[in-house]
Structure formats: C-alpha cells, structure tokens
Design an enzyme around this catalytic site. Structure first.
Site, PDB file in Angstrom:
ATOM      1  CG  HIS A   3      -5.942  -2.010   0.673  1.00  0.00           C
ATOM      2  ND1 HIS A   3      -5.054  -2.124  -0.362  1.00  0.00           N
ATOM      3  CD2 HIS A   3      -5.396  -1.092   1.521  1.00  0.00           C
ATOM      4  CE1 HIS A   3      -4.029  -1.319  -0.165  1.00  0.00           C
ATOM      5  NE2 HIS A   3      -4.205  -0.689   0.983  1.00  0.00           N
ATOM      6  CD  GLU A   8      -6.129  -3.896  -3.453  1.00  0.00           C
ATOM      7  OE1 GLU A   8      -6.157  -3.388  -2.330  1.00  0.00           O
ATOM      8  OE2 GLU A   8      -5.128  -4.458  -3.932  1.00  0.00           O
ATOM      9  CB  SER A  47      -0.954  -0.044   1.194  1.00  0.00           C
ATOM     10  OG  SER A  47      -1.949   0.933   1.100  1.00  0.00           O
TER      11      SER A  47
END
Length: 546
Positions: free
Chosen positions: A442, A323, A191
């Site tokens: 995510h 996500e 990320s």
C-alpha cells in the site's frame, strides 16, 4: 520573469510566488501556503472551517506551510500545527495559449497523519507536463473528525472533509488566475485521500467543483473509511484527565477545546473489539448527527452510492498488488489481530456483514474467508504473510470491486494495478517493513508520482525512472482528456491491446486492468478468483439477526 509577474491577485488578496527548477531541470512556478480558511484554533477548534478574511498587502507564498498536527507513528513525536488550512499551487506556465488542466490532490494517512507539502508531495514529476498541480491541507485526527451531537456546539464532525470542500471552492474561483482551466479540474487522492475524494463525489455541495476523479487504493466502501465508535469525546477527555459527567457534551467540549493539541493525540482509546471490527484508528468519517450548511455525510456510505453525482464523471481507480503488506508491522504490535481469527473466524467479516448475519452464519462465512487465505494452516503469527494477503482483499481489493460494480452504468471507470517491485525505490514498504521484504505494498506507487525527501535523481535508463514517466503520463492524459490512454500507453502496450473502461466493456466476473510492472500489459485481474469468494458472502440472502 519579473517579480511583479509572480504576483497573482486572488479573490481574497494578492499573493507572491517564485520560479523553481525541478529535479530533472524543468522550470515551473510555485505558490505555497495559500490560506483558504481562518486558522481553526481557540473557539474554532472542532468547528467547521470559517471564511478567510481578505487581505490587501501582498502575501509572501514562497515558503512551505507546516503539516497538520499529528503524531509520528515511528518516532512517537508530535509534528505539525493546528494552523494548517493552506493549499499549494504549482503551475508549469503562468501564461499559455490554452489554460492548463488542473490536478488537485488529497493526501492519505488514515485520517490521522499525512502531509500536503513538497517534503512528501513534491510536484517535480508533474511539472514535466503542461499541468497545474495543487495539494490541499486539511485537519486530521480529533481536530478534523471529532464529533459532538449537540447542535448548539456546532461541531457535527467531518471537519477534514469540510476543509477540503472549502479549498475546492477556492480553487474553482481562483485557478484561472494561475493559468488553470476551472472547467477541467481532476480531484485525486491516495488511501484516506481517495476515500475523501469519493465522499465528495457523493456530496451535493461538491458538485461542479471537479470534473473527474483519480482514486488510489481507497473509496468509501473500504471498512476503514467509515467509523461508528461510541462516546469518543468522553473517552478521550477521560484519558486526558477529565473527571466530569459522561453525558454532558458541553463540559466535555469545553474541556477538550482547552487542552494543548498534543494532549489530544497521546491516548489511544480503541478497544480490542473495535480493532477486530477494522476500526484501527479513532478518528475518521462518520454520519453527522444533524444537517448543517456544510454537511458531508448524512447517511451510511453504502446508501450514498446510488444517488452520487459522481456517477456521472470519469474515474481512474487503482490498487497495488500486495496492499495488505502495510499490516506487517501492525500485526507484530497487535498480534491478536491474527490469532483471534483462529478461534473466532467471524472476525474475518467486515462489520457491515456482522451486523447483517446471525452469529452462526457469521462463523460459517468467516470460516470460508479464513480457508481462502490461510488454507488448512492455523491463523497464527507464523502465517503473518497470509494475514497480509487476507487484508489485501478485505480492506482494499474487494471494496475496489464493489465500487466498480456500483458504477456499471456510470461514466467510464479505468483500472490499473501497480505491480512494480523496486528493491530500493518503493519507499513505503522499505520504511515500514525493511529492505529485505518484497512485494508491492500500500502506497508503494506514491514514489513514482511525487518527489520528496525520500527521493533522489534517477538515471533515465532505470526502470524506476521509466515507471515515473508512465505513471505521470497516465495521470496527465486522464486530466487532459478524461481518458488515460496517452502516448506512453499506446506505444508500450503489448500485442496492440487496448486499455478500456472496466465498468463498460467487461463482465464483473472477468475484470481486466492495466498492470504496471517493468512492462505495461492488459491482463485479467489476478485477484479475481479469491475476490469471487468475497463476493459470494455478500450474496447470502439471510434476514438480519434479532
């Protein structure tokens, strides 16, 4: 191994580690809380990292460091310390016939939270392999990304990235002393950590410090990976009680420098309009106002891509299949993020396109995106899952596609899609959305690479354990040979299919990826049809609005 054999002489001074046993019985060696820069407090707050002064006595590196100072979004409590510039080294062997490949990891957390310690990023799974695993601490939030434009203040921003750069230099100089190969270092990140790794791939100062990269769910083209908020130091100072002039940076700098660290984390100063432009947090990467010895970003991210030295190194890129599920709790707190799209569809567009297109075309193209994800249903809270799908494409998968397109002529780029929906081991979804929610959110792949305080010992017969083996094998194979095709992949891929570089073997309109579920398979990227709609709005040839 004797105690003296656990002492390593680094370029700054000797350190002492310890022998450990992982959750599955694998032995390894641990060196934690190794300082690589001076403590960034007092006069060093907001400023680039300063070289660590050498020491002569053996430094005890058997105890974990504290996470960087941050605010826990679930408890609203403050955690960690500004004294956070440490790295942790875990090595399977301190002596071997050949030096071991090195994986250095940058944690994620929106540049405002995260933790490099074994609580969240334990090395136990990687220590099943002959590898060295390194986690790097760096400053977050205002401490890592506050920017002042006056050169006399020596605080041009992006300190978190500068911390990482200094740490990578230390690793390059010292990793051989831990049985690591300084010419085979893989920089990985998740990320915000992936975006950080990508920024370093574009920064000439980092060239040669690593030799390949693994980018999980992030790169510099993600809308959240670049901020252009105005007057943040003044807005933060005012929220903390400052009553001086708005245009005196020196006064603002001194005021903020003297505040207790927790005070700087209390206010949230973003406006509704900034939220609608995907600036969901206050501090993050920004263009630095002047060149300096450690300058990381001197132009817009899109302008950095073509001349990136990182185009010449192999990349392993990934995303999860849902996500945008991470937005589920956020839109319940900020409902306008959904409902605003109904009457103002231009907010479906990334800020870079809003800046490029005139207002009437923004609405047309935004409406096209809205129709793609919401159909004829209104963009309301009743359709929050459709908003999460829209977020999947906008803030993750379309930037991944654009990254791949930018690397068409570059070194190999491998793509995998994490699609394993475990009912009880996908900790990110469970933590923020509850066990009743399904979908691979995510950071749900995190559980299968890192052991932590959220994990437990699994039976080798479970799909979860098999997924850990697959994920670690993919990363290890890539670290060893710049190619993720190792034993697990070759044995398990269905129908004798091959996992090939996505940027060199398939057309962009027909992307294939390794899909990781209960089985492994090479498939056409399922998101491609809707991604083509996103691609079409970038291809409009329209002069900028006046």
């Amino acid at each position: 191994m004797t105690e003296s054999e656990l002492i390593v002489k680094t370029t700054l001074g000797p350190i002492k580690g310890r022998q450990c046993v992982g959750v599955y019985g694998h032995e390894f060696y641990s060196f934690e809380k190794i300082p690589f820069a001076e403590v960034p407090v007092g006069e060093l707050r907001f400023r680039p990292p300063q070289p660590k002064q050498p020491w002569s006595e053996v430094l005890d590196c058997t105890q974990p460091a504290i996470k960087p100072l941050q605010k826990n979004m679930l408890t609203n409590q403050f955690e960690g310390s500004e004294d956070c510039l440490y790295l942790n080294i875990y090595t399977k062997q301190l002596k071997s016939e050949k030096p071991l490949p090195v994986i250095a990891f940058l944690f994620g957390g929106a540049f405002e939270k995260g933790d490099p310690t074994a609580d969240l990023h334990g090395p136990d799974y990687f220590m099943m392999k002959d590898v060295i695993f390194v986690t790097i601490g760096y400053r977050l939030g205002p401490f890592g990304f506050m920017q002042f434009k006056d050169p006399e203040l020596n605080a041009p921003g992006n300190n978190g990235f500068k911390d990482q750069l200094v740490a990578l230099r230390w690793i390059k100089e010292n990793i051989a002393k831990f049985n690591g190969d300084p010419d085979n270092i893989t920089l990985s990140g998740e990320s915000a950590g992936a975006a950080a790794a990508h920024y370093l791939m574009c920064c000439p100062l980092a060239k040669g410090l690593f030799h390949k990269a693994i980018l999980m769910s992030g790169n510099i083209l993600c809308s959240w990976a670049y901020l252009s908020l105005e007057n943040i130091p003044y807005r933060l100072a005012k929220a903390c009680g400052y009553e001086g002039p708005a245009d005196n940076e020196k006064l603002i700098f001194e005021y903020l420098k003297q505040q207790p660290g927790e005070n700087l984390l209390k206010p949230y100063v973003n406006t509704k309009e900034e939220n609608l432009n995907d600036m969901l947090f206050t501090f993050g990467p920004c263009i630095e106002p002047y060149e300096s010895d450690l300058c990381i970003i001197n132009k817009h991210p899109e302008q950095m891509l073509g001349e990136s030295w990182g185009n010449h190194i192999p990349v392993l890129m990934s995303g999860t299949s849902f996500e945008g599920l991470l937005m589920f709790p956020r839109v319940h707190m900020a409902q306008f993020l959904v409902t605003e799209l109904e009457n103002n569809p231009q907010h479906c567009l990334p800020l870079s396109l809003k800046s490029k297109y005139p207002a009437d075309l923004q609405r047309v193209l935004g409406g096209k995106i809205k129709e793609t994800h919401f159909g004829d249903r209104p963009a309301t809270m009743e359709n929050v899952m459709r908003y999460c799908e829209y977020a999947t494409y906008k803030i993750f998968w379309h930037p991944i596609l654009r990254f791949i397109k930018a690397r068409t002529a570059a070194a190999p780029t491998y793509l995998y899609r994490f699609d394993f929906d475990s009912p009880d081991f996908n900790h990110q979804r469970i933590k923020y959305c509850g066990k009743q929610m399904r979908g691979v959110a995510h950071v749900d792949d995190h559980s299968y690479l890192f052991y932590g305080n959220f994990s437990w010992k699994l039976s080798p017969e479970t799909d979860e354990y098999k997924t850990i083996e697959r994920m670690v094998d993919i990363w290890y194979s890539f670290a060893v040979q710049s190619n993720p095709n190792g034993g697990t992949i070759e044995k398990e891929l269905l129908n004798g299919s091959s996992w090939l570089p996505v940027n060199q073997t398939t057309s962009v309109g027909n992307l294939k990826c390794l899909n990781i579920n209960r089985d492994l398979a090479i498939i056409d990227l399922p998101e491609m049809k809707k991604l083509q709609v996103w691609e079409s709005i970038y291809e409009e040839d329209v002069p900028a609005s006046q």
